[in-house]
Write an enzyme that holds these catalytic residues in place. Structure first.
Site, PDB file in Angstrom:
ATOM      1  N   PRO A 129     -33.388  -9.685  12.787  1.00  0.00           N
ATOM      2  CA  PRO A 129     -33.456  -9.124  11.432  1.00  0.00           C
ATOM      3  C   PRO A 129     -33.622  -7.616  11.399  1.00  0.00           C
ATOM      4  O   PRO A 129     -33.460  -7.002  10.348  1.00  0.00           O
ATOM      5  CB  PRO A 129     -34.689  -9.824  10.845  1.00  0.00           C
ATOM      6  CG  PRO A 129     -35.554 -10.114  12.023  1.00  0.00           C
ATOM      7  CD  PRO A 129     -34.607 -10.417  13.159  1.00  0.00           C
ATOM      8  N   ASP A 168     -25.730  -5.130  20.179  1.00  0.00           N
ATOM      9  CA  ASP A 168     -25.443  -5.557  21.553  1.00  0.00           C
ATOM     10  C   ASP A 168     -26.705  -6.008  22.276  1.00  0.00           C
ATOM     11  O   ASP A 168     -26.637  -6.761  23.251  1.00  0.00           O
ATOM     12  CB  ASP A 168     -24.788  -4.408  22.325  1.00  0.00           C
ATOM     13  CG  ASP A 168     -23.392  -4.089  21.797  1.00  0.00           C
ATOM     14  OD1 ASP A 168     -22.695  -5.039  21.387  1.00  0.00           O
ATOM     15  OD2 ASP A 168     -23.012  -2.909  21.791  1.00  0.00           O
ATOM     16  N   SER A 218     -26.007  -0.981  15.496  1.00  0.00           N
ATOM     17  CA  SER A 218     -25.472   0.371  15.352  1.00  0.00           C
ATOM     18  C   SER A 218     -24.225   0.589  16.201  1.00  0.00           C
ATOM     19  O   SER A 218     -23.344   1.362  15.837  1.00  0.00           O
ATOM     20  CB  SER A 218     -26.543   1.403  15.740  1.00  0.00           C
ATOM     21  OG  SER A 218     -27.710   1.243  14.965  1.00  0.00           O
TER      22      SER A 218
END
Length: 677
Positions: free
Chosen positions: A223, A281, A313
């Site tokens: 989250p 990732d 990101s």
């Protein structure tokens, strides 16, 4: 807009004609065209009428290649096809019976309360005034944007309304035949001829014969990834697509660092059909290394494909998968990644075995030392601004440029694999006999969210009714737009004089049914649940790592003469095994998902800031490799040994910082499997 088509037969038809489903699969043999090419056989065929346009009807055919819509109007004919590869699912629905408490005539009743549709698999009560059965077909069409060369996928909902019989169960039987045939074709399974026959009347067998994955997906969601909107993004952007494809799932929210790693390591993961990592990732790094901490890792990597939804990101792997499959990722990353999950296609991927002084791990994306690694780690303080943090910190590190002293050794590739063809994998199977215009349904919260993702807004069926009632003649220019057959206000229904014409089209606009019908089969595990995983899982130094053993010398051993060594000062050393390190970082243009190559980029000290700036600007297009002072070397393994007495920098693996010191990496081709569109 949801294009609404309706099952129709002449009023004079008998029972045999009423069924009128032309099943030509009995003639399964292929027809040979004049040019020697093989034609696909028709599985089902029917004619649907549109009452708002005179002398206009559609011949709808389901073939082994897709759904063909042949529009005939005033002697003109135009055909478009929805390719089978673009269809992700279909569902049968009916109008739900309204109780006295929800009567539409009661004071204060609103339109939105009438928009109720339920799935009919379990014979739900239906509206006695509307015995129609609705078949919703969900597809995501590859379209060319107005900008030259740009492409995007757009959502199309085709609604077939079957209303030839006086009983709902009879109409549902016909709709269910189409549903079964579509699902079999999408799943690349044979269509059962016996069940397609109009004489087959067992509705229960039709409903139960549809193929589908029996196991659920395991969804692990971070989250706090990226801007911290992972939960909202999944519920509003990913769940609707999983629902349309009837892919059920169990979702677990991560509670602390390495939660996903512990979950995968300790749980019975074989109760699921695959693992979907929602986040950046980093969460996929945890999942992969959790698998290799299991004694049965070989079975796990073989049976459980990995999927990724890019909420972080960087999102390098998600972009690399889309790039490898020639999918238009940038206009709508969430959509392309979700389609990778529901299409059930699997592709092997290389993994890299990493060894440091304190631990062994497996990597799927990159290893970094120096300039880019510093930007990745030090920009964490700006995580709230998302991917822009990399740009901001790049400027800072360019001004305060650092160099690091050490030694880089590598084992060069003896032979590079042949480059894959640039031809789109999609185009190989695409049906190019027409292009279907895209549409979206009314009241669709998801569509409003996707508006910024190059999806055009369109009018609903009810908007079309309102405009027609105000004097707008629909269908006066049916063929003015050569690029579109299905217009934004298309509505088709059967002309039935003996039946009261009730406006039951609210069923086509139900937000509940279209986007949350599969929710009851899926489960959501909140962050407050106790699932037996330890609350302190951050120490990874003493973990037992299984996986394939290394073939190179140990990190502390001397390297053989076949390795090449470079000593000196470095601005950066960065190894990648996928094309993209981030959505806008085209780092290794020649990389493939499973080519068995590590692409090692070396920038030595002495490069000018101007060249380094040119390098940064070229990362988005891949032209950074043409900059002076930049070397890209294909290798099978490499070792980085920073100078102990030199400046202390950062070493990263898949964007995660590891101990600063000696590091060795070795490629293992096609070790894991990922979900691809």
């Amino acid at each position: 807009m949801a294009a609404l088509l309706n099952f129709h037969v002449p009023k004079s038809a008998g029972m045999e004609q009423i069924a009128r489903l032309t099943y030509e699969s009995a003639k399964r043999k292929k027809c040979m065209a004049g040019d020697g090419q093989i034609c696909s056989s028709t599985v089902l065929e029917e004619t649907f009428y549109i009452t708002s346009k005179k002398n206009t009807f559609y011949r709808v055919k389901l073939t082994e290649k897709g759904l063909s819509l042949q529009k005939e109007s005033n002697g003109s004919t135009k055909t478009e096809t929805i390719a089978l590869n673009d269809i992700i699912g279909c569902r049968c629905m009916c109008s739900k019976k309204r109780s006295a408490d929800s009567c539409a005539c009661r004071p204060g009743a609103s339109k939105i309360q009438l928009r109720v549709v339920e799935s009919t698999e379990n014979f739900l009560p239906y509206d006695e005034y509307d015995t129609s059965a609705y078949l919703y077909i969900y597809a995501y069409i590859l379209k060319k944007a107005r900008v030259k060369g740009a492409r995007r996928r757009e959502r199309t909902t085709i609604t077939l309304r079957f209303r030839s019989f006086d009983k709902y169960e009879d109409n549902l039987r016909e709709a269910s035949r189409w549903r079964l045939a579509i699902k079999c074709l999408v799943a690349r399974m044979p269509v059962p001829k016996m069940l397609m026959s109009p004489t087959h009347g067992n509705l229960e067998s039709l409903l139960n014969a549809c193929p589908g994955e029996q196991k659920k997906l395991l969804v692990l969601l971070n989250p706090k990834s990226g801007p911290g909107r992972g939960r909202e993004t999944f519920q509003r952007r990913i769940h609707p697509i999983l629902s349309e494809a009837e892919r059920h799932y169990d979702i677990h929210i991560t509670k602390y660092p390495n939660y996903a790693r512990e979950f995968v390591r300790t749980k019975d993961i074989y109760q699921w059909c695959g693992i979907l990592a929602v986040g950046g990732d980093g969460i996929l790094f945890e999942v992969i290394n959790g698998i290799f901490e299991r004694p049965d890792w070989e079975k796990a990597v073989k049976e459980l494909p990995l999927g990724v939804i890019p909420c972080g990101s960087g999102n390098g792997l998600a972009k690399s998968i889309a790039h490898a499959k020639q999918e238009p990722y940038d206009p709508n990353p969430m959509l392309i990644s979700a389609l990778s999950v529901v299409k059930s296609k699997k592709t092997p991927i290389d993994l890299i075995r990493i060894e440091t002084r304190s631990q062994i791990m497996f990597s799927f994306l990159s290893v970094g030392w120096g300039f880019l690694a510093d930007i990745d780690i030090e920009s964490e303080r700006l995580r709230v601004i998302g991917g822009q943090r990399f740009t901001v910190w790049s400027v800072a590190r360019l001004i305060g440029l650092r160099t690091y002293k050490g030694k880089v050794s590598y084992l060069p590739c003896e032979k590079l694999p042949l480059s894959e063809s640039n031809e789109s994998l999609y185009e190989q199977d695409h049906i190019d006999d027409g292009k279907i215009s895209h549409s979206r349904s009314y009241g669709d919260e998801l569509d409003r969210i996707l508006r910024y993702g190059s999806v055009r807004e369109s009018r609903s069926y009810h908007d079309a009714l309102d405009s027609n009632s105000n004097g707008a003649e629909s269908g006066s220019n049916d063929f003015d737009d050569e690029d579109e057959v299905i217009t934004e206000s298309l509505s088709l229904e059967t002309e039935k004089q003996s039946r009261h014409r009730l406006d039951s089209f609210y069923s086509a606009t139900s937000r509940k049914s279209t986007y949350f019908s599969a929710g009851a089969m899926s489960s959501y595990h909140s962050v407050n649940e106790s699932d037996g995983i330890g609350q302190c899982a951050e120490n990874t130094d003493n973990r037992i790592i299984y996986g394939p053993p290394g073939k190179t010398p140990a990190l502390t051993a001397q390297l053989p003469s076949t390795w090449i060594q470079i000593k000196g000062n470095f601005v950066m050393v960065h190894a990648a095994y996928q094309t993209h390190l981030a959505q806008d970082c085209f780092f290794a243009p020649r990389a493939r998902l499973a080519d068995g190559v590590i692409w090692l980029l070396i920038v030595r000290a002495g490069i000018t800031r101007a060249n380094l700036l040119q390098f940064l600007l070229g990362l988005s297009s891949g032209t950074h490799l043409t900059c002076s002072g930049v070397e890209m070397i294909p290798v099978q393994a490499f070792r980085i040994e920073p100078e102990v007495n030199g400046p202390i920098g950062h070493l990263t693996v898949d964007g995660e910082e590891v101990d600063y010191g000696p590091l060795q990496a070795e490629v293992f081709p096609s070790l894991a499997t990922v979900m691809t569109p």
